[in-house]
Design a protein around this motif. Sequence first.
Motif, PDB file in Angstrom:
ATOM      1  N   ARG A 281      38.961 -45.367  22.351  1.00  0.00           N
ATOM      2  CA  ARG A 281      38.159 -44.392  21.740  1.00  0.00           C
ATOM      3  C   ARG A 281      38.962 -43.595  20.764  1.00  0.00           C
ATOM      4  NH1 ARG A 281      33.894 -43.753  24.409  1.00  0.00           N
ATOM      5  NH2 ARG A 281      33.313 -41.724  23.761  1.00  0.00           N
TER       6      ARG A 281
ATOM      7  N   ASP B  90      29.565 -42.766  25.565  1.00  0.00           N
ATOM      8  CA  ASP B  90      30.280 -41.763  26.252  1.00  0.00           C
ATOM      9  C   ASP B  90      30.037 -42.094  27.847  1.00  0.00           C
ATOM     10  OD1 ASP B  90      31.258 -39.967  23.812  1.00  0.00           O
ATOM     11  OD2 ASP B  90      29.055 -39.932  23.770  1.00  0.00           O
TER      12      ASP B  90
ATOM     13  N   VAL C 137      29.387 -35.721  29.994  1.00  0.00           N
ATOM     14  CA  VAL C 137      29.497 -36.164  28.600  1.00  0.00           C
ATOM     15  C   VAL C 137      29.395 -35.017  27.665  1.00  0.00           C
ATOM     16  CG1 VAL C 137      29.265 -38.814  28.953  1.00  0.00           C
ATOM     17  CG2 VAL C 137      27.328 -37.211  28.053  1.00  0.00           C
TER      18      VAL C 137
ATOM     19  N   THR D 289      34.210 -38.574  29.246  1.00  0.00           N
ATOM     20  CA  THR D 289      33.326 -39.622  29.429  1.00  0.00           C
ATOM     21  C   THR D 289      32.851 -39.965  30.565  1.00  0.00           C
ATOM     22  OG1 THR D 289      35.414 -41.120  29.876  1.00  0.00           O
ATOM     23  CG2 THR D 289      34.697 -40.818  27.536  1.00  0.00           C
TER      24      THR D 289
ATOM     25  N   GLY E 122      32.373 -32.868  26.968  1.00  0.00           N
ATOM     26  CA  GLY E 122      33.351 -33.656  26.086  1.00  0.00           C
ATOM     27  C   GLY E 122      34.083 -34.798  26.837  1.00  0.00           C
TER      28      GLY E 122
ATOM     29  N   ARG F 190      26.463 -36.851  22.007  1.00  0.00           N
ATOM     30  CA  ARG F 190      27.140 -37.852  23.025  1.00  0.00           C
ATOM     31  C   ARG F 190      26.003 -38.752  23.564  1.00  0.00           C
ATOM     32  NH1 ARG F 190      32.424 -37.093  23.401  1.00  0.00           N
ATOM     33  NH2 ARG F 190      32.605 -37.378  25.396  1.00  0.00           N
TER      34      ARG F 190
ATOM     35  N   ASP G 110      22.406 -32.368  22.372  1.00  0.00           N
ATOM     36  CA  ASP G 110      23.795 -32.569  22.771  1.00  0.00           C
ATOM     37  C   ASP G 110      24.024 -33.967  23.415  1.00  0.00           C
ATOM     38  OD1 ASP G 110      24.178 -29.803  22.406  1.00  0.00           O
ATOM     39  OD2 ASP G 110      22.692 -29.443  24.085  1.00  0.00           O
ATOM     40  N   VAL G 111      22.840 -34.765  24.041  1.00  0.00           N
ATOM     41  CA  VAL G 111      23.058 -35.871  24.536  1.00  0.00           C
ATOM     42  C   VAL G 111      21.986 -36.723  24.435  1.00  0.00           C
ATOM     43  CG1 VAL G 111      23.473 -37.191  26.771  1.00  0.00           C
ATOM     44  CG2 VAL G 111      24.671 -34.826  26.470  1.00  0.00           C
TER      45      VAL G 111
ATOM     46  N   ARG H  36      26.314 -42.014  17.395  1.00  0.00           N
ATOM     47  CA  ARG H  36      27.696 -41.616  17.094  1.00  0.00           C
ATOM     48  C   ARG H  36      28.380 -41.325  15.805  1.00  0.00           C
ATOM     49  NH1 ARG H  36      29.386 -38.658  20.275  1.00  0.00           N
ATOM     50  NH2 ARG H  36      31.456 -39.373  20.243  1.00  0.00           N
TER      51      ARG H  36
END
Length: 192
Positions: free
Chosen positions: A154, A99, A118, A123, A121, A77, A49-50, A70
């Motif tokens: 963005r 992010d 992040v 930043t 969703g 993220r 996810d990150v 990305r």
Amino acid sequence: MTRVVVIDPQPAIRAGLAMLLRTEPGLVPVGSAVGARDGLELVSVQRPDVVILDPHLLDADGLGTCRRIRALDPAPRVVLYSADDDPSLPVTARVAGADGLVEKSAPEEELFEAIRVVAGGQTALPALDREQLDAAAHRVDAEDLALLAMLMDRTEPSDVAATLRLDRRKVARRVEKLLGRLRSQPPRSIPT
């Protein structure tokens, strides 16, 4: 559960983050990598996810790696995790599509919060002041000011390409050039 991959050239950082992430509820480390090549492979296999990413890798540019991460589908993220005191990093992080941005010297809670923000969703990027924006604008060619503005806001890559009437590959090349100018060149002098 938020699945996290760490890409950092330093073994102590990778090991320390893996240990810290295991102790934090809701955050699950699913792998770590030394550089861009093995990091991109790990990300495509693990689908985190990150991604926690050092902007200075040994085998490639971390900001370019951020852009490639990305661009994946689905795109994880990215939180840049930096020991660098580069004043342009808050700007270049945005241009690269990051992010979040956290200094390695920050308390671990700040990193955990950035990961959660992040993953949700949002930043976790520091605010920019007018001086930083002006410095960035004076480092780039006039034809790239619109691109810079869209990246700072963005704007989705497909919308950037449509607005500039360029295909995505040409936009990607211009973004690489833009990142290079933002990182390496002193500001252009302003005509008076």
